[in-house]
Write an enzyme that holds these catalytic residues in place. Structure first.
Site, PDB file in Angstrom:
ATOM      1  N   CYS A 171      35.817  38.413  32.193  1.00  0.00           N
ATOM      2  CA  CYS A 171      34.849  37.307  32.157  1.00  0.00           C
ATOM      3  C   CYS A 171      33.496  37.815  31.659  1.00  0.00           C
ATOM      4  O   CYS A 171      32.782  37.131  30.925  1.00  0.00           O
ATOM      5  CB  CYS A 171      34.693  36.684  33.543  1.00  0.00           C
ATOM      6  N   HIS A 175      30.272  36.646  29.342  1.00  0.00           N
ATOM      7  CA  HIS A 175      29.209  36.082  30.179  1.00  0.00           C
ATOM      8  C   HIS A 175      28.457  37.135  30.983  1.00  0.00           C
ATOM      9  O   HIS A 175      27.880  36.824  32.027  1.00  0.00           O
ATOM     10  CB  HIS A 175      29.805  35.042  31.135  1.00  0.00           C
ATOM     11  N   ARG A 219      38.957  24.521  33.608  1.00  0.00           N
ATOM     12  CA  ARG A 219      38.064  25.372  32.808  1.00  0.00           C
ATOM     13  C   ARG A 219      38.357  26.852  33.064  1.00  0.00           C
ATOM     14  O   ARG A 219      38.440  27.667  32.133  1.00  0.00           O
ATOM     15  CB  ARG A 219      36.612  25.046  33.157  1.00  0.00           C
ATOM     16  N   CYS A 223      39.970  29.871  30.593  1.00  0.00           N
ATOM     17  CA  CYS A 223      39.357  31.192  30.371  1.00  0.00           C
ATOM     18  C   CYS A 223      40.410  32.290  30.477  1.00  0.00           C
ATOM     19  O   CYS A 223      40.408  33.257  29.703  1.00  0.00           O
ATOM     20  CB  CYS A 223      38.238  31.431  31.377  1.00  0.00           C
TER      21      CYS A 223
END
Length: 262
Positions: A171, A175, A219, A223
Site C-alpha cells: 500500500c 500512498h 475499494r 487495491c
C-alpha cells in the site's frame, strides 16, 4: 547554455501540464458534485434502514453503530471500532451484516458471500452510503481505547507496509510518500497523523469510470487486485485493520463521503 535553457523550459512546461491536469480533475469533480449519483444511493439506503425486511420483518432502526441503537449521525467517522456484542472491531459494512442478521434474520454467511453490486450486497452498499452521508463534514475520530482497536491499528500498519506479490508492491508503494501520482490521478499520503483524509474520507464513492457505487470494502479489495494479491474475504480482519490504520491517521480530517471518483 542553450541546452540548460531548453531543459528549464521543458521542465516548466511539464510542471504546468501536471498542474493543469490536476486543476482540470478538480474542476471536473466540482462540476459533477451537484449531480453526484451517490445521492440516489443515499435515498435508497435511508429507505432500507427504515423498511421492515428479512425473515423477522424488522427494520434496522435499532441497529447500534457504536453510538447507541438507531443513532446514525456521527457514527461513520468513528468506525471501525470495537463492539462488545461481537467481540470484534467492525467497520460499517461488517456491522451492517451483524444488524441484518440479528435484527432482520438474514444469514450473515450468505450476505458475506454475495458479490459486490448484487442482491443484498448492493443494499449493504446503499446503507453504508447513507450512513456515511449522515457524518458529512464531521472530523474523523476513531477510538484507540480498547486493546483490540490498538491491535487492529498495528495490524493495519503492518499490512500497509507489507511488500509482496509478483509486483513486490505494498500500500505504501502508492500512498507512502508525498507527490505521487498514477497518470492524472494524485495519490493521497496516508501515513501521517493527521494525514490526508482522502484515503478513507471519500468512500463510499460513485465511480464515474464504471458507473458503480463503491464501498470502502470494495475499494480495499481492488487495491489488493492492483497489487496482484488474492481478494480478501468480505469483512476480513485485514481490510478492517487497513481501514482502522487509515481512519486513525485521518483524525481531524473531515469526511466528504459519499464522494465522486473517476
Amino acid at each position: 547554455m542553450l541546452v540548460a535553457v531548453a531543459a528549464t523550459a521543458a521542465l516548466g512546461t511539464l510542471s504546468h501540464a501536471q498542474k493543469t491536469a490536476s486543476d482540470g480533475i478538480a474542476e471536473y469533480r466540482a462540476m459533477m458534485a451537484d449531480g453526484n449519483p451517490a445521492e440516489l444511493y443515499e435515498v435508497k439506503g435511508e429507505e432500507l434502514w427504515k423498511q421492515k425486511r428479512g425473515p423477522k420483518s424488522a427494520s434496522l432502526e435499532r441497529c447500534d453503530l457504536g453510538k447507541g441503537p438507531g443513532v446514525v449521525k456521527g457514527a461513520w467517522v468513528e468506525l471501525p471500532r470495537y463492539f462488545a456484542d461481537t467481540k470484534r472491531v467492525q467497520d460499517v459494512e461488517s456491522r451492517l451484516v451483524t444488524c441484518m442478521s440479528t435484527l432482520q434474520g438474514f444469514d450473515a454467511a450468505e450476505l458475506a458471500k454475495t458479490p459486490y453490486g448484487k442482491g443484498e450486497m448492493a443494499n449493504i452498499t446503499a446503507l453504508a452510503t447513507w450512513i456515511s452521508g449522515q457524518s458529512r463534514d464531521m472530523p474523523f475520530n476513531l477510538s484507540q481505547a480498547h486493546a483490540e482497536e490498538r491491535h487492529m491499528y498495528a495490524l493495519g500498519k503492518e499490512t500497509f507496509f507489507f511488500r509482496g506479490g509478483p509486483m513486490d508492491f505494498s500500500c505504501a508503494s502508492c500512498h507512502g510518500e508525498e507527490g505521487k501520482r498514477i497518470r492524472l490521478q494524485d495519490l493521497p499520503l496516508l501515513t501521517k497523523n493527521p494525514g490526508d483524509g482522502l484515503g478513507i474520507a471519500a468512500w463510499p464513492a460513485y465511480r464515474v469510470s464504471n458507473g458503480q457505487m463503491w464501498s470502502m470494502q470494495l475499494r480495499l479489495n481492488d487495491c489488493f487486485r492492483l497489487q496482484r494479491f488474492p481478494y480478501p474475504g468480505f469483512g476480513s480482519d485485514v481490510t478492517i485493520a487497513l481501514a482502522t490504520y487509515m481512519g486513525v491517521n485521518a483524525k481531524g480530517a473531515k469526511s466528504i463521503a459519499p464522494a465522486l471518483k473517476r
